[in-house]
Design a protein around this motif. Structure first.
Motif, mmCIF file in Angstrom:
data_model
loop_
_atom_site.group_PDB
_atom_site.id
_atom_site.type_symbol
_atom_site.label_atom_id
_atom_site.label_comp_id
_atom_site.label_asym_id
_atom_site.label_seq_id
_atom_site.Cartn_x
_atom_site.Cartn_y
_atom_site.Cartn_z
ATOM 1 N N LEU A 146 0.956 -1.487 0.157
ATOM 2 C CA LEU A 146 -0.047 0.022 0.056
ATOM 3 C C LEU A 146 0.834 1.507 -0.106
ATOM 4 C CD1 LEU A 146 -2.688 -0.861 2.498
ATOM 5 C CD2 LEU A 146 -3.054 -0.679 0.124
ATOM 6 N N ILE B 241 -1.202 4.534 4.902
ATOM 7 C CA ILE B 241 -1.522 3.600 5.870
ATOM 8 C C ILE B 241 -3.536 4.079 5.445
ATOM 9 C CG2 ILE B 241 -2.278 3.679 8.134
ATOM 10 C CD1 ILE B 241 0.416 4.207 9.015
ATOM 11 N N LYS B 242 -4.277 3.270 5.252
ATOM 12 C CA LYS B 242 -5.840 4.023 4.471
ATOM 13 C C LYS B 242 -6.123 2.422 4.594
ATOM 14 C CE LYS B 242 -8.064 7.548 1.983
ATOM 15 N NZ LYS B 242 -8.338 8.861 2.700
ATOM 16 N N THR B 243 -7.243 2.499 5.746
ATOM 17 C CA THR B 243 -8.513 1.145 5.713
ATOM 18 C C THR B 243 -9.098 1.713 4.803
ATOM 19 O OG1 THR B 243 -8.441 2.107 8.342
ATOM 20 C CG2 THR B 243 -10.046 0.411 7.594
ATOM 21 N N LYS B 244 -9.703 2.185 4.392
ATOM 22 C CA LYS B 244 -10.598 1.903 3.144
ATOM 23 C C LYS B 244 -9.617 1.415 2.138
ATOM 24 C CE LYS B 244 -13.828 5.357 -0.029
ATOM 25 N NZ LYS B 244 -13.694 6.593 -0.333
ATOM 26 N N ASP B 245 -8.540 1.497 1.896
ATOM 27 C CA ASP B 245 -7.662 1.168 0.326
ATOM 28 C C ASP B 245 -7.644 -0.577 1.022
ATOM 29 O OD1 ASP B 245 -7.799 3.256 -0.766
ATOM 30 O OD2 ASP B 245 -6.005 3.572 0.070
ATOM 31 N N PHE B 246 -7.726 -0.721 2.484
ATOM 32 C CA PHE B 246 -7.004 -1.837 2.409
ATOM 33 C C PHE B 246 -8.601 -2.927 2.683
ATOM 34 C CE2 PHE B 246 -5.976 -5.253 4.573
ATOM 35 C CZ PHE B 246 -4.935 -5.886 4.145
ATOM 36 N N VAL C 279 2.756 -0.082 6.762
ATOM 37 C CA VAL C 279 1.631 0.235 5.892
ATOM 38 C C VAL C 279 0.138 -1.174 6.586
ATOM 39 C CG1 VAL C 279 1.059 1.522 4.312
ATOM 40 C CG2 VAL C 279 3.386 1.875 5.021
ATOM 41 N N LYS D 269 -1.055 -0.899 9.887
ATOM 42 C CA LYS D 269 -1.955 0.122 10.766
ATOM 43 C C LYS D 269 -3.135 0.508 9.697
ATOM 44 C CE LYS D 269 1.429 2.592 12.892
ATOM 45 N NZ LYS D 269 2.696 3.899 13.179
ATOM 46 N N SER D 270 -3.516 -0.113 8.624
ATOM 47 C CA SER D 270 -4.283 -0.188 7.300
ATOM 48 C C SER D 270 -5.166 -1.274 7.522
ATOM 49 C CB SER D 270 -4.376 -0.521 6.120
ATOM 50 O OG SER D 270 -2.796 0.890 5.599
#
Length: 207
Positions: free
Chosen positions: A131, A134-139, A162, A165-166
């Protein structure tokens, strides 16, 4: 050797890979898996429960009444276990529940779970899990693309901050480097999402 499709992070087919029968093709040993799960859960216990015995309860230093002639049963302290607010007899005290199991049993349990997941088609091999930020939406989008919605265990070659934390805010999703996978997390996950490089590490370490 079982063949699995390798996909990219968008879920598109990239190539094929053969999984080692020594790790992903054994007959699962339920006894070893049970031993490993019980061991894992025991080692997670804090062991901080505590009750006060009679000498730790405040008060009770004076004998409540004289020994004889009152008609009452003899008593030495109002903090004895039979009294309300008295100390607890044989109650739990802080202790460690930690213990180890045989390395061969632990390894057998891991290979049993991996083999069961492979046989049931619950493994997704990804060409490279990476990734940009760090982006939860992308994960979450990545997991949906590779059809790993719900409970999933994401395995990377090494610790990837990354990715960790995502994924940490996604319920039911766990992450782990290949060398630190455990039976409980693998068994609890509906789908194993494994980086292609992590797959090589798993086969090298556990074969």
């Amino acid at each position: 050797m079982a063949k699995f499709n390798v996909v990219d992070m968008n879920g598109q087919h990239v190539s094929e890979i053969e999984l080692s029968d020594a790790v992903f093709g054994i007959t699962p040993n339920e006894k070893a898996v049970h031993i490993a799960v019980v061991n894992f859960l025991a080692n997670q216990r804090q062991g901080t429960q505590n009750t006060k015995i009679r000498k730790e309860v405040r008060g009770g230093g004076k004998k409540p009444w004289r020994q004889k002639g009152t008609g009452h049963a003899r008593q030495g302290s109002i903090r004895a276990p039979q009294w309300t607010h008295g100390g607890v007899a044989l109650g739990p005290k802080p202790r460690s529940y930690y213990y180890t199991i045989n390395k061969k049993v632990k390894r057998l349990a891991l290979k049993s779970v991996l083999s069961a997941k492979a046989a049931q088609g619950e493994i997704v091999v990804v060409d490279k899990i990476a990734l940009d930020a760090i982006k939860t939406k992308d994960f979450r989008s990545f997991l949906s693309a590779v059809k790993a919605d719900g409970k999933a265990a994401v395995i990377t070659p090494e610790v990837n901050e990354v990715v960790v934390k995502s994924a940490r805010n996604l319920p039911g999703v766990t992450t782990a480097p290949a060398k630190l996978i455990n039976v409980y997390d693998l068994l609890n996950a509906k789908t194993l999402v494994i980086d292609k490089e992590a797959l090589a590490v798993i086969e090298e370490v556990f074969a």
